[in-house]
Design a protein around this motif. Structure first.
Motif, PDB file in Angstrom:
ATOM      1  N   LEU A  21       0.900  -1.063   0.042  1.00  0.00           N
ATOM      2  CA  LEU A  21      -0.056  -0.167   0.025  1.00  0.00           C
ATOM      3  C   LEU A  21       0.940   1.302   0.065  1.00  0.00           C
ATOM      4  N   ALA A  22       1.943   1.185   0.916  1.00  0.00           N
ATOM      5  CA  ALA A  22       2.852   2.232   0.899  1.00  0.00           C
ATOM      6  C   ALA A  22       3.656   2.714  -0.424  1.00  0.00           C
ATOM      7  N   ALA A  23       3.874   1.618  -1.405  1.00  0.00           N
ATOM      8  CA  ALA A  23       4.499   1.702  -2.760  1.00  0.00           C
ATOM      9  C   ALA A  23       3.173   2.384  -3.548  1.00  0.00           C
ATOM     10  N   ALA A  24       2.087   1.788  -3.433  1.00  0.00           N
ATOM     11  CA  ALA A  24       0.937   2.308  -4.259  1.00  0.00           C
ATOM     12  C   ALA A  24       1.040   3.765  -3.998  1.00  0.00           C
ATOM     13  N   LEU A  25       0.992   4.190  -2.844  1.00  0.00           N
ATOM     14  CA  LEU A  25       0.909   5.922  -2.409  1.00  0.00           C
ATOM     15  C   LEU A  25       1.956   6.564  -3.171  1.00  0.00           C
ATOM     16  N   ALA A  26       3.089   5.841  -3.058  1.00  0.00           N
ATOM     17  CA  ALA A  26       4.303   6.479  -3.585  1.00  0.00           C
ATOM     18  C   ALA A  26       4.333   6.718  -5.035  1.00  0.00           C
ATOM     19  N   ASP A  27       3.173   6.040  -5.754  1.00  0.00           N
ATOM     20  CA  ASP A  27       3.124   6.325  -7.144  1.00  0.00           C
ATOM     21  C   ASP A  27       2.157   7.336  -7.418  1.00  0.00           C
TER      22      ASP A  27
END
Length: 244
Positions: free
Chosen positions: A216-222
């Protein structure tokens, strides 16, 4: 749940500071009966909101379970704070005109015990004012929320309005109005959301394992505009009057 002993050092500046505190205090005051002379602010934290719940003739007290929070609150409210569990308050039956709890019920599974104890210390005609549906209020329809929404379970929230209504009724507390206030400074950014997710700030609704957290953190970073705040939430405060 976060460790509020360590959170105390930077709590105010990371939670909207004075603007949000003034908005919350104003909402509490709107729901108080004109004749109220004593109010207890449960989980008062640093006292930033508590000291702003002020009007002529009203004596405001604060209670919190965290020593570090109370050290700051004590400087703002000298002689008017006490360390206490919200389920076991050091006040006699029917001794207070009002009790408020801003941003508390969403954190604890023992919501019923908090409501019951508030009802115990309230005089007949006294008012309990509490925030409800707090986590749901943070869904402002942004791109961040589109990612978070599948992980939010509003029906399981400890402070969902219907549940608090039922608990209040079970303890002789009748609905007495609602109001809203803006969570100034609480507009989320993708960067801050990912950071808070990893730090456990969303424990009241996010129950993912480390792998889910990182995904989820990676998706937010995108997401675009990593440092641009999305709209601030509108919180809801509900009041209940003790009928017996």
């Amino acid at each position: 749940m976060l460790d509020y002993e360590t959170e105390a050092a930077h709590y105010d500046e990371t939670r909207g500071g004075v603007p949000r505190a003034e908005a919350a205090a104003g909402a509490v005051l709107r729901l108080l009966p004109p004749g109220a002379r004593t109010l207890l602010d449960l989980a008062c934290g640093t006292g930033l909101v508590t000291e702003r719940i002020a009007r002529p003739g009203l004596r405001v007290l604060g209670a919190d379970a965290a020593h570090a929070m109370l050290r700051t609150a004590g400087r703002r409210l000298p002689g008017r704070v006490v360390r206490a569990d919200a389920r076991r308050l050091p006040f006699p039956d029917a001794s207070l005109d009002a009790v408020c709890a801003v941003w508390l019920l969403h954190l604890v599974p023992f919501t019923g015990e908090v409501v019951a104890e508030a009802a115990r210390v309230l005089r007949p005609g006294g008012v309990l004012a509490v925030t409800v549906d707090k986590d749901a209020a943070h869904d402002v329809g942004s791109d961040i929320d589109a990612l978070l929404r599948p992980h939010r379970a509003a029906g399981a929230a400890h402070d969902r309005a219907g549940r608090v209504d039922a608990l209040a009724a079970a303890h002789g507390l009748a609905p007495a109005g609602t109001t809203t206030f803006t969570g100034h400074g609480q507009g989320a950014t993708p960067e801050s959301t990912a950071r808070r997710l990893r730090a456990g700030y969303y424990a009241s609704w996010f129950h993912g394992d480390p792998a889910a957290t990182e995904a989820l953190a990676a998706a937010l970073a995108d997401l675009p505009d990593q440092d641009r705040p999305r709209p601030a939430p509108e919180y809801r405060l509900a009041a209940y009057t003790k009928t017996v």
